[in-house]
Design a protein around this motif. Structure first.
Motif, mmCIF file in Angstrom:
data_model
loop_
_atom_site.group_PDB
_atom_site.id
_atom_site.type_symbol
_atom_site.label_atom_id
_atom_site.label_comp_id
_atom_site.label_asym_id
_atom_site.label_seq_id
_atom_site.Cartn_x
_atom_site.Cartn_y
_atom_site.Cartn_z
ATOM 1 N N TYR A 109 -96.249 -81.910 10.942
ATOM 2 C CA TYR A 109 -94.363 -81.320 10.296
ATOM 3 C C TYR A 109 -93.710 -81.860 11.219
ATOM 4 N N GLU A 110 -93.095 -83.049 10.971
ATOM 5 C CA GLU A 110 -91.907 -83.631 12.241
ATOM 6 C C GLU A 110 -90.629 -82.339 11.974
ATOM 7 N N GLY A 111 -89.703 -82.544 13.434
ATOM 8 C CA GLY A 111 -89.538 -81.369 13.352
ATOM 9 C C GLY A 111 -87.916 -82.085 13.159
ATOM 10 N N ASP A 112 -87.256 -80.888 13.289
ATOM 11 C CA ASP A 112 -85.536 -81.265 12.175
ATOM 12 C C ASP A 112 -84.492 -81.942 13.493
ATOM 13 N N PRO A 113 -84.010 -83.029 13.012
ATOM 14 C CA PRO A 113 -82.847 -83.229 14.318
ATOM 15 C C PRO A 113 -81.815 -82.181 14.179
ATOM 16 N N VAL A 114 -80.848 -83.130 14.998
ATOM 17 C CA VAL A 114 -79.288 -81.492 15.731
ATOM 18 C C VAL A 114 -78.417 -82.560 14.565
ATOM 19 N N VAL A 115 -77.406 -81.737 14.052
ATOM 20 C CA VAL A 115 -76.172 -82.480 13.355
ATOM 21 C C VAL A 115 -74.689 -82.273 13.941
ATOM 22 N N LEU A 116 -74.165 -82.934 14.792
ATOM 23 C CA LEU A 116 -73.022 -81.591 15.405
ATOM 24 C C LEU A 116 -71.927 -82.789 14.027
ATOM 25 N N GLU A 117 -71.295 -82.017 14.244
ATOM 26 C CA GLU A 117 -69.366 -82.275 13.888
ATOM 27 C C GLU A 117 -68.283 -81.816 15.223
ATOM 28 N N TRP A 118 -67.292 -82.747 15.043
ATOM 29 C CA TRP A 118 -66.468 -81.990 15.564
ATOM 30 C C TRP A 118 -64.948 -83.128 15.262
ATOM 31 N N GLY A 132 -76.608 -85.749 30.042
ATOM 32 C CA GLY A 132 -75.892 -85.993 31.206
ATOM 33 C C GLY A 132 -74.746 -87.854 31.169
ATOM 34 N N PRO A 133 -74.558 -88.302 32.192
ATOM 35 C CA PRO A 133 -73.499 -89.739 31.923
ATOM 36 C C PRO A 133 -74.137 -90.828 31.235
ATOM 37 N N GLY A 134 -73.333 -91.189 30.411
ATOM 38 C CA GLY A 134 -73.806 -92.602 29.796
ATOM 39 C C GLY A 134 -72.709 -92.670 28.409
ATOM 40 N N ILE A 135 -72.944 -93.225 27.708
ATOM 41 C CA ILE A 135 -72.310 -93.043 26.482
ATOM 42 C C ILE A 135 -73.843 -93.640 25.987
ATOM 43 N N TYR A 136 -73.554 -92.183 24.659
ATOM 44 C CA TYR A 136 -74.446 -92.826 23.145
ATOM 45 C C TYR A 136 -74.199 -93.870 22.614
ATOM 46 N N ALA A 137 -72.634 -92.677 22.108
ATOM 47 C CA ALA A 137 -72.202 -93.698 20.835
ATOM 48 C C ALA A 137 -70.808 -93.870 21.131
ATOM 49 N N GLU A 138 -69.769 -94.310 20.190
ATOM 50 C CA GLU A 138 -68.784 -93.923 20.061
ATOM 51 C C GLU A 138 -68.576 -93.471 18.741
ATOM 52 N N TYR A 139 -67.466 -92.578 18.416
ATOM 53 C CA TYR A 139 -67.219 -91.793 16.754
ATOM 54 C C TYR A 139 -65.448 -92.117 16.693
ATOM 55 N N GLY A 140 -65.400 -91.914 15.670
ATOM 56 C CA GLY A 140 -63.942 -91.164 15.399
ATOM 57 C C GLY A 140 -63.493 -90.022 15.770
ATOM 58 N N THR A 141 -62.359 -90.227 14.911
ATOM 59 C CA THR A 141 -61.477 -88.199 15.982
ATOM 60 C C THR A 141 -62.246 -87.340 15.110
ATOM 61 N N LYS A 142 -62.537 -87.397 13.975
ATOM 62 C CA LYS A 142 -63.264 -86.243 12.714
ATOM 63 C C LYS A 142 -64.768 -86.888 12.254
ATOM 64 N N ASP A 143 -65.445 -86.198 13.121
ATOM 65 C CA ASP A 143 -67.404 -87.310 12.879
ATOM 66 C C ASP A 143 -68.195 -86.061 13.029
ATOM 67 N N SER A 144 -69.149 -86.625 12.633
ATOM 68 C CA SER A 144 -70.853 -85.512 12.592
ATOM 69 C C SER A 144 -71.744 -87.128 13.393
ATOM 70 N N ALA A 145 -72.456 -86.309 13.928
ATOM 71 C CA ALA A 145 -73.966 -87.041 13.811
ATOM 72 C C ALA A 145 -74.803 -86.424 14.466
ATOM 73 N N THR A 146 -75.953 -87.755 13.568
ATOM 74 C CA THR A 146 -77.834 -86.769 13.449
ATOM 75 C C THR A 146 -78.231 -87.597 14.489
ATOM 76 N N LEU A 147 -79.104 -86.874 15.207
ATOM 77 C CA LEU A 147 -79.878 -86.696 16.944
ATOM 78 C C LEU A 147 -81.030 -86.268 16.378
ATOM 79 N N THR A 148 -81.858 -87.571 16.592
ATOM 80 C CA THR A 148 -83.452 -86.983 17.089
ATOM 81 C C THR A 148 -83.556 -85.801 18.021
ATOM 82 N N PHE A 149 -83.860 -84.878 17.728
ATOM 83 C CA PHE A 149 -84.223 -83.769 18.942
ATOM 84 C C PHE A 149 -85.601 -83.705 19.446
ATOM 85 N N SER A 150 -85.308 -84.268 20.312
ATOM 86 C CA SER A 150 -87.224 -84.929 21.197
ATOM 87 C C SER A 150 -87.284 -83.717 21.712
#
Length: 190
Positions: A109-118, A132-150
Protein backbone atom coordinates in the motif's frame (compact mmCIF):
# COMPACT_ATOMS: atom_id res chain seq x y z
CA UNK A 1 -49.76 52.24 40.96
CA UNK A 2 -50.04 54.79 38.14
CA UNK A 3 -46.65 56.27 38.99
CA UNK A 4 -44.86 52.85 38.70
CA UNK A 5 -46.34 52.33 35.25
CA UNK A 6 -45.32 55.82 34.19
CA UNK A 7 -41.71 55.31 35.42
CA UNK A 8 -41.46 52.01 33.54
CA UNK A 9 -42.75 53.63 30.36
CA UNK A 10 -40.38 56.57 30.78
CA UNK A 11 -37.40 54.21 31.25
CA UNK A 12 -38.38 52.26 28.12
CA UNK A 13 -38.60 55.48 26.08
CA UNK A 14 -35.20 56.67 27.34
CA UNK A 15 -33.60 53.33 26.40
CA UNK A 16 -35.22 53.47 22.97
CA UNK A 17 -33.89 57.01 22.46
CA UNK A 18 -30.37 55.94 23.44
CA UNK A 19 -30.45 52.97 21.04
CA UNK A 20 -31.76 55.19 18.24
CA UNK A 21 -29.07 57.80 18.97
CA UNK A 22 -26.32 55.19 18.81
CA UNK A 23 -27.68 53.80 15.55
CA UNK A 24 -27.94 57.28 14.01
CA UNK A 25 -24.45 58.25 15.17
CA UNK A 26 -23.01 55.30 13.28
CA UNK A 27 -24.53 56.44 10.01
CA UNK A 28 -22.44 58.70 7.78
CA UNK A 29 -23.37 62.30 8.34
CA UNK A 30 -24.29 64.41 5.30
CA UNK A 31 -21.54 66.81 4.28
CA UNK A 32 -18.72 64.44 5.25
CA UNK A 33 -16.26 64.49 2.32
CA UNK A 34 -16.23 61.41 0.09
CA UNK A 35 -13.28 59.13 0.86
CA UNK A 36 -12.49 60.75 4.21
CA UNK A 37 -10.47 58.48 6.46
CA UNK A 38 -12.11 57.40 9.70
CA UNK A 39 -9.89 56.50 12.62
CA UNK A 40 -11.25 55.02 15.83
CA UNK A 41 -9.05 55.47 18.87
CA UNK A 42 -9.74 53.79 22.18
CA UNK A 43 -8.80 55.96 25.16
CA UNK A 44 -8.41 54.20 28.49
CA UNK A 45 -8.28 56.26 31.67
CA UNK A 46 -8.37 55.51 35.36
CA UNK A 47 -10.92 57.50 37.35
CA UNK A 48 -9.59 60.27 39.57
CA UNK A 49 -9.89 60.07 43.33
CA UNK A 50 -12.54 62.82 43.34
CA UNK A 51 -14.93 61.01 40.97
CA UNK A 52 -16.69 57.76 41.51
CA UNK A 53 -16.01 55.07 38.87
CA UNK A 54 -18.64 54.65 36.19
CA UNK A 55 -20.67 51.46 36.39
CA UNK A 56 -18.97 48.63 34.52
CA UNK A 57 -21.16 46.54 32.25
CA UNK A 58 -18.34 44.31 30.95
CA UNK A 59 -17.27 41.60 33.35
CA UNK A 60 -13.92 40.99 31.61
CA UNK A 61 -12.66 44.55 32.25
CA UNK A 62 -11.60 45.76 35.73
CA UNK A 63 -14.13 48.10 37.33
CA UNK A 64 -11.50 50.83 37.78
CA UNK A 65 -11.01 51.34 34.03
CA UNK A 66 -13.26 53.45 31.80
CA UNK A 67 -13.04 53.11 28.02
CA UNK A 68 -14.27 55.76 25.60
CA UNK A 69 -14.19 55.64 21.79
CA UNK A 70 -13.24 58.82 19.94
CA UNK A 71 -13.94 59.00 16.20
CA UNK A 72 -12.18 61.52 13.97
CA UNK A 73 -12.51 62.12 10.23
CA UNK A 74 -10.00 63.62 7.85
CA UNK A 75 -6.93 62.53 5.96
CA UNK A 76 -4.40 64.01 8.38
CA UNK A 77 -5.22 61.66 11.27
CA UNK A 78 -2.81 58.77 11.80
CA UNK A 79 -3.68 55.49 13.49
CA UNK A 80 -2.29 54.96 16.99
CA UNK A 81 -1.05 51.39 16.38
CA UNK A 82 1.82 50.50 14.09
CA UNK A 83 1.51 47.76 11.50
CA UNK A 84 4.36 45.27 11.21
CA UNK A 85 6.81 46.00 8.42
CA UNK A 86 7.09 43.40 5.69
CA UNK A 87 5.20 40.17 5.14
CA UNK A 88 3.53 38.25 7.98
CA UNK A 89 2.66 34.55 8.00
CA UNK A 90 -0.87 34.12 9.36
CA UNK A 91 -0.58 30.32 9.39
CA UNK A 92 1.53 27.49 7.93
CA UNK A 93 0.19 24.07 8.86
CA UNK A 94 -0.23 20.42 7.94
CA UNK A 95 -3.76 19.62 6.77
CA UNK A 96 -3.05 16.09 5.50
CA UNK A 97 -0.77 13.89 7.60
CA UNK A 98 1.66 11.71 5.66
CA UNK A 99 2.16 7.97 6.05
CA UNK A 100 4.84 5.57 4.84
CA UNK A 101 4.17 2.56 2.58
CA UNK A 102 2.91 -0.60 4.30
CA UNK A 103 1.77 -4.12 3.48
CA UNK A 104 3.70 -7.14 2.25
CA UNK A 105 6.17 -7.85 -0.52
CA UNK A 106 3.21 -9.13 -2.57
CA UNK A 107 0.59 -6.49 -1.75
CA UNK A 108 1.99 -3.11 -0.92
CA UNK A 109 0.00 0.00 0.00
CA UNK A 110 1.37 3.36 -1.01
CA UNK A 111 1.91 5.90 1.70
CA UNK A 112 -0.02 9.15 1.91
CA UNK A 113 1.49 12.48 0.81
CA UNK A 114 1.82 15.45 3.12
CA UNK A 115 -0.60 18.33 2.50
CA UNK A 116 0.51 21.80 3.62
CA UNK A 117 -1.46 25.05 3.57
CA UNK A 118 -0.64 28.64 4.41
CA UNK A 119 -1.78 32.22 4.33
CA UNK A 120 0.46 35.28 4.37
CA UNK A 121 -0.18 39.02 4.31
CA UNK A 122 1.98 41.83 2.97
CA UNK A 123 3.61 39.54 0.41
CA UNK A 124 3.49 39.19 -3.36
CA UNK A 125 4.37 35.48 -3.48
CA UNK A 126 5.62 32.55 -1.43
CA UNK A 127 8.20 29.84 -2.03
CA UNK A 128 8.58 26.41 -0.48
CA UNK A 129 11.85 24.60 0.23
CA UNK A 130 12.06 20.94 1.22
CA UNK A 131 14.83 19.54 3.45
CA UNK A 132 17.28 22.39 3.03
CA UNK A 133 18.13 25.29 0.76
CA UNK A 134 16.80 25.60 -2.75
CA UNK A 135 13.30 26.47 -3.90
CA UNK A 136 10.97 23.55 -4.55
CA UNK A 137 8.25 25.74 -6.13
CA UNK A 138 6.68 29.21 -6.10
CA UNK A 139 3.11 29.74 -4.85
CA UNK A 140 0.49 32.37 -4.06
CA UNK A 141 -0.05 34.10 -0.74
CA UNK A 142 -2.94 31.82 0.26
CA UNK A 143 -2.17 28.40 -1.14
CA UNK A 144 -1.54 24.72 -0.45
CA UNK A 145 0.77 21.98 -1.69
CA UNK A 146 0.45 18.19 -1.80
CA UNK A 147 3.94 16.66 -1.68
CA UNK A 148 5.17 13.09 -1.86
CA UNK A 149 6.54 12.03 1.53
CA UNK A 150 9.50 9.75 0.85
CA UNK A 151 10.22 7.16 3.52
CA UNK A 152 13.35 5.22 4.34
CA UNK A 153 15.05 3.73 7.35
CA UNK A 154 14.44 0.89 9.75
CA UNK A 155 10.87 -0.25 10.47
CA UNK A 156 9.59 1.46 13.63
CA UNK A 157 11.79 4.52 13.14
CA UNK A 158 10.49 7.85 11.94
CA UNK A 159 11.15 9.58 8.63
CA UNK A 160 11.42 13.35 9.08
CA UNK A 161 11.16 16.09 6.44
CA UNK A 162 11.47 19.86 6.95
CA UNK A 163 9.48 22.42 4.95
CA UNK A 164 10.41 26.10 4.84
CA UNK A 165 7.84 28.66 3.72
CA UNK A 166 9.23 32.02 2.60
CA UNK A 167 6.89 35.00 2.15
CA UNK A 168 8.37 37.56 -0.25
CA UNK A 169 7.08 41.12 -0.39
CA UNK A 170 8.19 44.62 -1.31
CA UNK A 171 9.26 45.26 2.30
CA UNK A 172 11.32 42.09 2.82
CA UNK A 173 10.87 38.39 3.49
CA UNK A 174 9.64 36.24 6.36
CA UNK A 175 10.10 32.49 6.85
CA UNK A 176 8.51 29.74 8.90
CA UNK A 177 9.64 26.13 9.23
CA UNK A 178 7.56 22.97 9.71
CA UNK A 179 9.03 19.60 10.64
CA UNK A 180 6.83 16.63 9.74
CA UNK A 181 7.41 12.99 10.64
CA UNK A 182 5.85 9.63 9.77
CA UNK A 183 6.54 6.15 11.14
CA UNK A 184 8.37 3.76 8.81
CA UNK A 185 6.29 0.58 8.45
CA UNK A 186 7.64 -2.93 8.11
CA UNK A 187 7.02 -4.54 4.73
CA UNK A 188 6.37 -8.18 5.60
CA UNK A 189 7.77 -10.92 3.38
CA UNK A 190 5.21 -13.61 2.56
Amino acid sequence: MRRGWFVALLCALVMLAVVAGVALSRLKKPGTPQGADTVVTTVTTAPSASTAPEPDVTTSRPKSVTTRKVTATGSTTTPTGSAPDGPAISYFRVTGKPSCPSGTNQVQYEGDPVVLEWKVTGAEKTTLSVDGPGIYAEYGTKDSATLTFSCGGDPGSYQVHTYLLTAIGPDGTTTKKLTVKAKVNEITTV
